[in-house]
Design a protein around this motif. Sequence first.
Motif, PDB file in Angstrom:
ATOM      1  N   TYR A   1     -22.960  30.161 -22.115  1.00 37.12           N
ATOM      2  CA  TYR A   1     -22.054  29.775 -21.043  1.00 37.12           C
ATOM      3  C   TYR A   1     -20.691  30.400 -21.319  1.00 37.12           C
ATOM      4  O   TYR A   1     -19.912  29.889 -22.122  1.00 37.12           O
ATOM      5  CB  TYR A   1     -21.901  28.252 -20.988  1.00 37.12           C
ATOM      6  CG  TYR A   1     -23.182  27.504 -20.775  1.00 37.12           C
ATOM      7  CD1 TYR A   1     -23.590  27.112 -19.503  1.00 37.12           C
ATOM      8  CD2 TYR A   1     -24.012  27.174 -21.854  1.00 37.12           C
ATOM      9  CE1 TYR A   1     -24.769  26.420 -19.305  1.00 37.12           C
ATOM     10  CE2 TYR A   1     -25.199  26.477 -21.671  1.00 37.12           C
ATOM     11  CZ  TYR A   1     -25.565  26.110 -20.396  1.00 37.12           C
ATOM     12  OH  TYR A   1     -26.734  25.421 -20.201  1.00 37.12           O
TER      13      TYR A   1
ATOM     14  N   GLY B   1     -21.975  25.354 -14.591  1.00 34.91           N
ATOM     15  CA  GLY B   1     -22.606  26.029 -15.715  1.00 34.91           C
ATOM     16  C   GLY B   1     -24.114  26.055 -15.554  1.00 34.91           C
ATOM     17  O   GLY B   1     -24.762  27.091 -15.626  1.00 34.91           O
TER      18      GLY B   1
ATOM     19  N   GLY C   1     -19.466  20.008 -22.185  1.00 33.04           N
ATOM     20  CA  GLY C   1     -20.145  20.611 -21.039  1.00 33.04           C
ATOM     21  C   GLY C   1     -21.405  19.878 -20.645  1.00 33.04           C
ATOM     22  O   GLY C   1     -21.635  19.607 -19.466  1.00 33.04           O
TER      23      GLY C   1
ATOM     24  N   PRO D   1     -17.277  24.388 -19.510  1.00 34.67           N
ATOM     25  CA  PRO D   1     -16.461  23.878 -20.613  1.00 34.67           C
ATOM     26  C   PRO D   1     -15.069  24.511 -20.574  1.00 34.67           C
ATOM     27  O   PRO D   1     -14.841  25.591 -21.109  1.00 34.67           O
ATOM     28  CB  PRO D   1     -17.240  24.309 -21.859  1.00 34.67           C
ATOM     29  CG  PRO D   1     -18.027  25.497 -21.428  1.00 34.67           C
ATOM     30  CD  PRO D   1     -18.318  25.320 -19.966  1.00 34.67           C
TER      31      PRO D   1
END
Length: 351
Positions: free
Chosen positions: A194, A209, A229, A275
């Motif tokens: 990610y 994500g 995340g 994130p």
Amino acid sequence: MPQPDSPAPEFAVPVVDISAYVGDGTDEERAAVAEALDTACATVGFVQIIGHGIPDDIWNGLGEASDAFFNKTLDEKKEYLAPGNRGYSPPKSESLSLSLGVESSSRMNDFFEAFNVGVEARSFPGLGLSEDDYGLNVWPDIDAFRAKVEAYYGEASRVARTLTGVFADALGLEHDFFAALTDHSIDVLRMNNYALPEGTVTLDGDLTGMGEHTDYGLVTVLWADQVAGLQVLGTDGIWHDVSPIDGALLINLGDLTARLTNDRWMSTLHRVKPPIVDGTIKRRRSVAFFHDGNLDAVIETLPSHLDADDGLAYEPILVRDHIKAKLAGSRQGKANTAAVREAARVLAAKG
């Protein structure tokens, strides 16, 4: 006089030490592990396991291999595009929410990139299996990449099969119950990254994500960074942040195990949000080992669980058909209209 309402219990992913099953635990020690896992599966659907026995060098080697691949340029990574559920998946080429039949605000908008390897049909000679159902691996030309990935793959496979033994004990089944469902299981290892280069995206609230989804098979073994995340949908209908403790693997149940137990054990909805640290997306890595079962196995609710969920039961389903429908959603953009229960939970949470 009326008592004030008790505060809702704080959400937490239970920690279970499975060393009694990895080593020579006593019957009593193993029974305690099975009981703890049963509680975790019935109340959260996610669990952190320690005592899994994966050596540090193999654990660390996986991170090194993942970094070595994802640090390549996009054009270099695209050399490893492959048909089916193998090889490289670029950013925004998938939409996991469609595996539930839930339309996201922007289709195929999951910004993670991934690289998949897995078992091949030729690994099971004499069974007449098709590579169309499994897939052929492609391996990047990176020093020690294959060796490091295969070393971890073997350990993750061992952990997954240890867990199905614990599952069987927890459910009061024969310890080897799952063997007949998994002796040529379609197992896949997916490395996820990610990250986006600086200046390539506007964080407008639409980008995600990895969209909300449940995993498809029996059990998932997840190696993950301790970077924010990952979120799990609790029974309270709220999305909760999840991060593994040091040295722990995250374990979650898949749809097929939920079907076996008629949702007494939960295939928990989860997602990955960008994130964001100081206004930029911080790199996050995870590696999921999916233990999905034999494609020609029929999954149906256990007789002991037919009275769960107000007497309703799932219809028996062929593993091949279930996996095909889920993958058609996530990778081909075709909404999976069969995932009625899971989609309802997503929509309720959004509300």
